[in-house]
Design an enzyme around this catalytic site. Structure first.
Site, short mmCIF file in Angstrom:
data_model
loop_
_atom_site.label_atom_id
_atom_site.label_comp_id
_atom_site.label_asym_id
_atom_site.label_seq_id
_atom_site.Cartn_x
_atom_site.Cartn_y
_atom_site.Cartn_z
N ARG A 1 -2.67 6.64 1.46
CA ARG A 1 -3.04 7.82 2.22
C ARG A 1 -1.98 8.40 3.14
NH1 ARG A 1 -8.09 7.36 5.58
NH2 ARG A 1 -8.03 5.10 5.29
N ASP B 1 -7.96 -1.78 -7.53
CA ASP B 1 -8.65 -2.36 -6.39
C ASP B 1 -8.67 -3.87 -6.51
OD1 ASP B 1 -10.30 -1.72 -3.94
OD2 ASP B 1 -11.63 -3.10 -4.99
N TYR C 1 -15.68 -11.53 -0.74
CA TYR C 1 -16.50 -10.34 -1.01
C TYR C 1 -17.72 -10.68 -1.85
CZ TYR C 1 -12.73 -7.62 0.98
OH TYR C 1 -11.80 -7.11 1.84
N ARG D 1 0.82 -1.22 0.00
CA ARG D 1 0.00 0.00 0.00
C ARG D 1 0.86 1.27 0.00
NH1 ARG D 1 -4.72 -0.91 4.18
NH2 ARG D 1 -4.79 -2.97 3.29
N ARG E 1 -6.77 12.60 -3.68
CA ARG E 1 -8.03 12.05 -3.16
C ARG E 1 -8.98 13.15 -2.73
NH1 ARG E 1 -11.09 9.85 -2.05
NH2 ARG E 1 -11.21 8.19 -0.53
#
Lengths: 340, 340
Positions: free
Chosen positions: A27, A72, A147, A23, A36
């Site tokens: 962020r 994703d 999912y 990652r 973002r």
């Protein structure tokens, strides 16, 4: 200049340990947060120009040995005709958990699977320094099925486990379909420029070893074998599954990535020298600041032999991580003298 | 009539395996949902009359061998002067994660710790059939500290791990205080009528074995030893921590409860016959219905020796569980012929 991550995956000695961060495009980076602020996650991941920019952001700031395509986990699912929205995690309006909806899932044409991800890879490839490895990625069949069946992230994914226990044959059909989708998706990524791929089994650890071996392992093995036959170097990441390490270690992959719960030095002793091992600093160590990060990284390098070790965290970097901690981690890796 | 769960914990043979169900007083029961329609969780747990009623509900419907007091994991925390609200999980307005707030935590007087829980136990004790064991419970120091530091349930509790890595000495102070609180709380529960107590280490598995052994184990050991000296039979539940089973199995407790990831038959072989083992059906099996539940329970009983086995799920029963599945589980246990 050769790619030291690929060298390590190939079993060759490297001038220092390769390092990248799960990652790493995310962020904790101010420049990512700025983007973002102007676009949703879906807009960034769905637009190859923006996704390529995001993929490259951490490389501009830090001397990382890999870029990993910004996409994703659910990106390939669109090719099954299943709409996914984000709130903030993936949400499926129509979960796939009965015989009718599982059997209705189409076999996707490879070129129809997430073409925006392939375009992102091609763009990144053009801009990447020659020593940097470009990684594609995909979810493992079990993790992606989690999912699809649950409809969203849910602690323990009880409906997934209930389907597996209640109708094992139907569950096998689902995993088979998901497995073929992800295999095609990863092969396409390789063709689009990915030097290697990482398979994320984020929910690997939900099962006992017996259930994992009976229900999950065969699909993962088939997928990894097919990637291997196509010459795609494979990193396999098993998260929160230290009890399944022997099973994962026996699967065909050039590198095994493990979360911070595992003792990488012990795993090295048990798997022998043939396999690259990736990991596995606790991402929370970086929250504690650069001094704690430096100590923990030094300890990791002291304990795990350099040959075949790809330094990384044991899970994705946390959004609150100070940049100084990332720098400290990279400094320790770059300062290390490797006896050749 | 003697209590067969206590017999099993004491290492004695029992006419059949004792059985109870984690979270048996809960949302899968229509009569619980009816009460929850009129009162919040906090109102139920905070009122001894209602909490006693909720504790007894599953016993009126099913032939269970234990009642477990209806309370929240966070119930003792009020005695530290820390307000907790529920949304729906526990939320602390002021998380405890710096030196000042950790050092300011008082040592609570035993009689000030969750008096409503003691009153609930006394009420339940009066109504319970003599063969049914009354269980008290509390969170393990690490699991309770997880909420104090993070301020709420959060995947992986990164701030907890960051505090542990960043300031191990301060973290020890916190765990010591929490450990003394829970020890006093469980001793009070024993005095109020609990025949035995279960210590829930729900977030046990977040750490590597080395970190768990260094930072967590000593406090857990001190707590369990003190309970043992007071003659309180102890069940120790380690959730999602199959890699730590050897560590948990070496702690002093009459019974070790494990989640569904562990192979209880294998654990029995490795720990020997001296310790009761509790568990460990996957709660998701019950979602799949009574036929799947019956099959899985039969398989569990076939594999795990009867002596010293307390049948239970590997985690709390899920709210969507059909009552027929609970009945199927209990039927299989009650039908079993035990060779004496």
């Amino acid at each position: 200049m050769s790619k030291i991550l690929l060298q390590a995956l190939g079993g060759h000695p490297t001038p220092r340990r390769p390092v990248w961060i799960m990652r790493q495009a995310g962020r904790y980076l101010p420049e990512y947060r700025e983007l973002r602020g102007k676009a949703t996650f879906e807009e960034l991941a769905g637009n190859a120009e923006l996704a390529a920019e995001v993929t490259l952001q951490p490389l501009r700031r830090f001397p990382l040995d890999a870029a990993i395509v910004f996409a994703d986990l659910m990106s390939p699912v669109g090719a099954l005709g299943i709409p996914v929205r984000f709130d903030p995690g993936p949400v499926l309006e129509r979960p796939v958990r009965d015989a009718a909806s599982i059997r209705a899932l189409p076999e996707a044409a490879p070129e129809a699977i997430a073409p925006e991800v392939m375009e992102t890879l091609r763009r990144v490839k053009r801009e990447l320094a020659p020593g940097v490895t470009l990684l594609g990625f995909g979810g493992a069949p079990w993790t992606l099925a989690a999912y699809l069946v649950e409809g969203q992230g849910k602690s323990g994914f009880p409906r997934l486990r209930a389907l597996m226990h209640g109708d094992p044959a139907l569950f096998q059909e689902l995993l088979g379909k998901v497995s073929r989708l992800v295999t095609a998706y990863l092969l396409e990524q390789h063709r689009a420029g990915a030097d290697a791929v990482q398979v994320f089994d984020s929910w690997a650890g939900l099962l006992s070893a017996a259930d994992w071996t009976a229900h999950v392992r065969p699909h993962l093995a088939t997928m990894l074998e097919e990637l291997g036959r196509a010459g795609v170097p494979r990193l396999l990441f098993a998260h929160e599954a230290p009890h399944l390490t022997p099973g994962y270690a026996a699967l065909p992959a050039e590198g095994l990535a493990l979360c911070w719960r595992s003792d990488l030095a012990e795993v090295r002793r048990s798997v022998g020298p043939a396999r690259a091992l990736q990991g596995n600093l606790d991402p929370a160590v970086l929250l504690a600041g650069p001094a704690a990060t430096r100590r923990a990284t030094q300890e990791l390098l002291r304990r795990v032999p350099a040959r075949g070790h790809v330094v990384n965290l044991g899970h994705g970097i946390l959004p609150e991580t100070p940049l100084e901690s990332v720098q400290a981690l990279l400094d320790v890796v770059h300062e290390e003298k490797i006896a050749s």
